[in-house]
Write a protein that holds these residues in place. Structure first.
Motif, PDB file in Angstrom:
ATOM      1  N   PHE A   1       0.834  -1.206   0.000  1.00  0.00           N
ATOM      2  CA  PHE A   1       0.000   0.000   0.000  1.00  0.00           C
ATOM      3  C   PHE A   1       0.865   1.251   0.000  1.00  0.00           C
ATOM      4  O   PHE A   1       0.542   2.243  -0.604  1.00  0.00           O
ATOM      5  CB  PHE A   1      -0.942   0.015   1.207  1.00  0.00           C
ATOM      6  N   ILE A   2       1.960   1.184   0.753  1.00  0.00           N
ATOM      7  CA  ILE A   2       2.848   2.341   0.837  1.00  0.00           C
ATOM      8  C   ILE A   2       4.292   1.918   0.568  1.00  0.00           C
ATOM      9  O   ILE A   2       5.019   1.560   1.479  1.00  0.00           O
ATOM     10  CB  ILE A   2       2.746   3.008   2.223  1.00  0.00           C
TER      11      ILE A   2
ATOM     12  N   ALA B   1       1.096  -0.486  -9.070  1.00  0.00           N
ATOM     13  CA  ALA B   1       1.936  -1.463  -8.375  1.00  0.00           C
ATOM     14  C   ALA B   1       1.078  -2.438  -7.573  1.00  0.00           C
ATOM     15  O   ALA B   1       1.351  -3.635  -7.520  1.00  0.00           O
ATOM     16  CB  ALA B   1       2.925  -0.756  -7.461  1.00  0.00           C
ATOM     17  N   LEU B   2       0.014  -1.905  -6.964  1.00  0.00           N
ATOM     18  CA  LEU B   2      -0.872  -2.742  -6.157  1.00  0.00           C
ATOM     19  C   LEU B   2      -1.584  -3.779  -7.030  1.00  0.00           C
ATOM     20  O   LEU B   2      -1.608  -4.971  -6.714  1.00  0.00           O
ATOM     21  CB  LEU B   2      -1.901  -1.823  -5.475  1.00  0.00           C
TER      22      LEU B   2
ATOM     23  N   MET C   1       9.719  -2.155  -8.945  1.00  0.00           N
ATOM     24  CA  MET C   1      10.383  -2.074  -7.646  1.00  0.00           C
ATOM     25  C   MET C   1       9.388  -2.212  -6.496  1.00  0.00           C
ATOM     26  O   MET C   1       9.695  -2.809  -5.473  1.00  0.00           O
ATOM     27  CB  MET C   1      11.115  -0.732  -7.558  1.00  0.00           C
ATOM     28  N   SER C   2       8.149  -1.668  -6.688  1.00  0.00           N
ATOM     29  CA  SER C   2       7.166  -1.682  -5.602  1.00  0.00           C
ATOM     30  C   SER C   2       6.340  -2.955  -5.551  1.00  0.00           C
ATOM     31  O   SER C   2       5.576  -3.140  -4.623  1.00  0.00           O
ATOM     32  CB  SER C   2       6.186  -0.512  -5.742  1.00  0.00           C
ATOM     33  N   SER C   3       6.442  -3.814  -6.576  1.00  0.00           N
ATOM     34  CA  SER C   3       5.548  -4.970  -6.552  1.00  0.00           C
ATOM     35  C   SER C   3       6.275  -6.311  -6.624  1.00  0.00           C
ATOM     36  O   SER C   3       5.626  -7.345  -6.672  1.00  0.00           O
ATOM     37  CB  SER C   3       4.495  -4.853  -7.666  1.00  0.00           C
TER      38      SER C   3
ATOM     39  N   GLY D   1       3.634  -7.923 -16.074  1.00  0.00           N
ATOM     40  CA  GLY D   1       2.419  -7.233 -15.630  1.00  0.00           C
ATOM     41  C   GLY D   1       2.631  -5.733 -15.524  1.00  0.00           C
ATOM     42  O   GLY D   1       1.787  -4.943 -15.938  1.00  0.00           O
ATOM     43  N   ALA D   2       3.788  -5.336 -14.983  1.00  0.00           N
ATOM     44  CA  ALA D   2       4.083  -3.901 -14.808  1.00  0.00           C
ATOM     45  C   ALA D   2       4.101  -3.200 -16.163  1.00  0.00           C
ATOM     46  O   ALA D   2       3.549  -2.103 -16.313  1.00  0.00           O
ATOM     47  CB  ALA D   2       5.413  -3.714 -14.092  1.00  0.00           C
TER      48      ALA D   2
END
Lengths: 195, 169
Positions: free
Chosen positions: A145-146, A169-170, B120-122, B159-160
């Motif tokens: 989430f963050i 990203a989520l 990077m975030s996933s 996916g990204a």
């Protein structure tokens, strides 16, 4: 592994530069990149201070525990072979919650605790159980989430809108996670082992 | 979308305030940790920016990307993002350094910058996690873990690209 890669990157750079007569350029680049990293760190501090501060409030207010209540039923469904109230489940829920909030520092200790608890249920102590494999796969693409470090990095790099990546990203990690879980459930039949 | 961060902050702080948390003091307490984290990861970022910078300047990175280009073309991954795709499963702090390099060179809001930030975030540092987690309890046979984790990682990369193409291109 990372030691080899890092060394290889530098050795390859010097070798390439030497053969193409770019050693002087390379010399400049060494000091340039160090200067960049210092500027970057200064920008990064701002974002990290913000997000770690906000997340601390989330932790102290019980918001993190609330989130873990949402995660528990989902994990119960995925780990249908495990006792739903055991210590292993509790540790996995906390690990997942920490990951979702980008609290990497809290995620690793809880993850190790979860592995410890899963090992207690294991009958062949040197072979991974289905639950262990699945837990590791979930840790390969945890929804966040963050994503605090990425947000901080983006703002320090002059992004007009650092938060624009949160939603994609989520969604993306949900997809990656589902793919991983399906792959894991299919593969576990082919690799033997126990629950 | 630019309201998302202020809203997240407002929501968390309001919730804390209602629950009687000393929001200012607790925020500062957490902020100190943020400062320490930055302090701790800085050497890793500097080491990786140095290596990536040198490799790029020498032409070595172009060479590696050229070798990989058949694979990246098939999957539609922007080639600027490839260093991150390679680094992310191996090292989290290394990947952060590589991401910083991409954001600086391509721009944080460029397509490559957004795809890289999303990756990077996933996704996570799977080799590290697998080694540490299984190592801690003495498991020798990890069965299908690596294969399934790599499938998840690859799904995260492809996916990204797809999601960012739909949303931002």
């Amino acid at each position: 592994m990372i030691n080899k890669i890092w060394f290889f990157m530098i050795a390859m750079a010097v070798a390439f530069a030497a053969t193409s007569g770019k050693l002087a350029l390379l010399n400049d680049e060494i000091f340039n990149s160090l200067k960049t990293s210092v500027e970057l760190a200064l920008g990064l501090i701002g974002g990290m201070v913000l997000w770690c501060g906000v997340l601390k409030v989330a932790e102290k207010s019980g918001l993190v525990d609330k989130l873990s209540l949402l995660i528990r039923p989902v994990l119960r469904l995925i780990f249908n072979e495990l006792p739903s109230k055991g210590n292993a489940m509790g540790a996995m829920v906390m690990n997942m919650t920490s990951n979702m909030l980008g609290l990497g520092n809290a995620a690793t200790p809880m993850g190790l605790k979860a592995m410890d608890e899963l090992q207690k249920l294991n009958t062949k102590k040197d072979v991974a159980t289905n639950a262990m494999c699945l837990f590791l796969v979930i840790n390969a693409a945890p929804p966040q989430f963050i994503p605090a470090t990425v947000l901080s990095l983006r703002s320090s790099m002059g992004s007009a809108n650092p938060g624009i990546i949160i939603l994609p990203a989520l969604i993306n990690s949900m997809l990656a996670l589902t793919t991983g879980i399906i792959a894991c459930k299919l593969l576990e039949r082919t690799t033997g082992g126990s629950r | 979308m630019s309201y998302i961060i202020p809203l997240i902050i407002l929501f968390i702080l309001t919730y804390g305030y209602i629950k009687g948390v000393k929001v200012y003091e607790v925020f500062v307490e957490g902020a100190k940790e943020g400062l320490q984290i930055t302090y701790r990861i800085f050497p890793y970022i500097a080491a990786m920016l140095l290596a990536v910078g040198m490799l790029r300047k020498s032409g070595g990175l172009d060479f590696i990307l050229y070798i990989l280009s058949p694979v990246t073309n098939i999957m539609g991954i922007p080639k600027e993002v490839m260093p991150l795709v390679i680094m992310k499963p191996l090292s989290g702090s290394g990947a952060l350094g590589v991401l910083a390099d991409i954001l600086k060179r391509e721009g944080a809001d460029s397509f490559a910058g957004i795809v890289a930030s999303t990756i990077m975030s996933s996704t996570e540092t799977i080799f590290y996690t697998i080694t540490i987690y299984f190592g801690s309890i003495g498991i020798k046979n990890i069965r299908h873990t690596l294969a399934a984790a790599l499938i998840a990682d690859l799904a995260g990369v492809i996916g990204a690209v797809i999601i960012c193409t739909i949303l931002f291109k």
